[in-house]
Design an enzyme around this catalytic site. Sequence first.
Site, PDB file in Angstrom:
ATOM      1  N   GLY A  97     -13.612  58.644  88.795  1.00 63.34           N
ATOM      2  CA  GLY A  97     -13.462  58.553  87.360  1.00 63.34           C
ATOM      3  C   GLY A  97     -12.743  59.793  86.862  1.00 63.34           C
ATOM      4  N   CYS A  98     -11.917  59.648  85.821  1.00 56.63           N
ATOM      5  CA  CYS A  98     -11.148  60.804  85.341  1.00 56.63           C
ATOM      6  C   CYS A  98     -12.065  61.879  84.760  1.00 56.63           C
ATOM      7  CB  CYS A  98     -10.106  60.366  84.322  1.00 56.63           C
ATOM      8  SG  CYS A  98     -10.742  59.389  82.933  1.00 56.63           S
ATOM      9  N   ASN A  99     -13.087  61.482  84.015  1.00 55.59           N
ATOM     10  CA  ASN A  99     -14.042  62.456  83.500  1.00 55.59           C
ATOM     11  C   ASN A  99     -14.807  63.111  84.639  1.00 55.59           C
ATOM     12  OD1 ASN A  99     -13.388  61.771  80.835  1.00 55.59           O
ATOM     13  ND2 ASN A  99     -14.973  60.209  80.734  1.00 55.59           N
TER      14      ASN A  99
END
Length: 340
Positions: A147-149
Amino acid sequence: MRTAAILGASGYTGAELVRLIATHPGLRIGALTADRKAGSEMRDVFPHLTHLDLPALTRIEDVDFARIDLVFCALPHATTQEVVAELPRDLKVVDLSADFRLEDPAVYERWYGHAHHALALQAEAVYGLTEFYRDRIAPARLVAGTGCNAATGMYAVLPLLADRVIDPDEIIIDLATGVSGAGRSPKEGSLYAEVAEGFHAYNVAAHRHLAEFDQEFSKAAGRSVTCTFTPHLAPQNRGILATVYVRGEAAEIHASLARRYAAEPFLHVLPMGRTPQTRHVRGSNHCHIGVVADRRAGRTMVFAALDNLVKGASGQALQNANLMLGLPETQGLDAAPLFP
């Protein structure tokens, strides 16, 4: 020259893959799919790619995978499992969705609300945080992009847990992310009038990337770790800035990060006291990390900034694909950030 197919090329991450691969010396695009836009030209879906000679968008079932070496799956969450299960076994796959990120199927079911539909594939999937798993990624058949976060927070924290320089029970991650992280599908909450001139938290105490933090932080610490994570939607197209509050000495924390990332081409630790900005990594595969001592003794703030569509998604995917295909890891990813 190796050949890639991009499944789900009409979304933001699909378009970013096309943009990055366009200047890649060892990889070409052999197929682009987008079921709802099958038959369309990529230039009609993304006019900024008009100058490229690209295959027309088609349906997945119409792709000749005999001509493909690697598949990028830029499909919506909960659809990739069944698609990958039907692909030829000799194909290498880099998945950008959440479908293979969590190692425990029970944890996946709890966070995503349904049973995993490809358990055998999940067992062979490698978590795609390149700088921490490159030795496993290189020989892998299936790599699950982070996930980017999650990636942003992990770059700030994982070395600190491994080096035992912070308290694992006191990790607070406040993170602001751009609107493109929500994808391209029309959503009321992503409308300009709903986002512009405002700033708000979302999915508080319930964001699905919490499961990734739990999984990876616990492995790094060698014990169970549960952090606090609150994402916020920033009125910008791209970029993530994570502010991480930890208990630990700033000098030790900075030294740990600088030592761990000294040889990494895309991870850059700023001088002590400097903080990163999303505008300084926009459009690139670079991540900037900063460390600042809190006014309270023994407390430190760690910052990380990256482009959610590049280092947080498509750039990371291409970095992993390079490893899987035996190509130089940085190929196609050398472009400097776009500024201003």
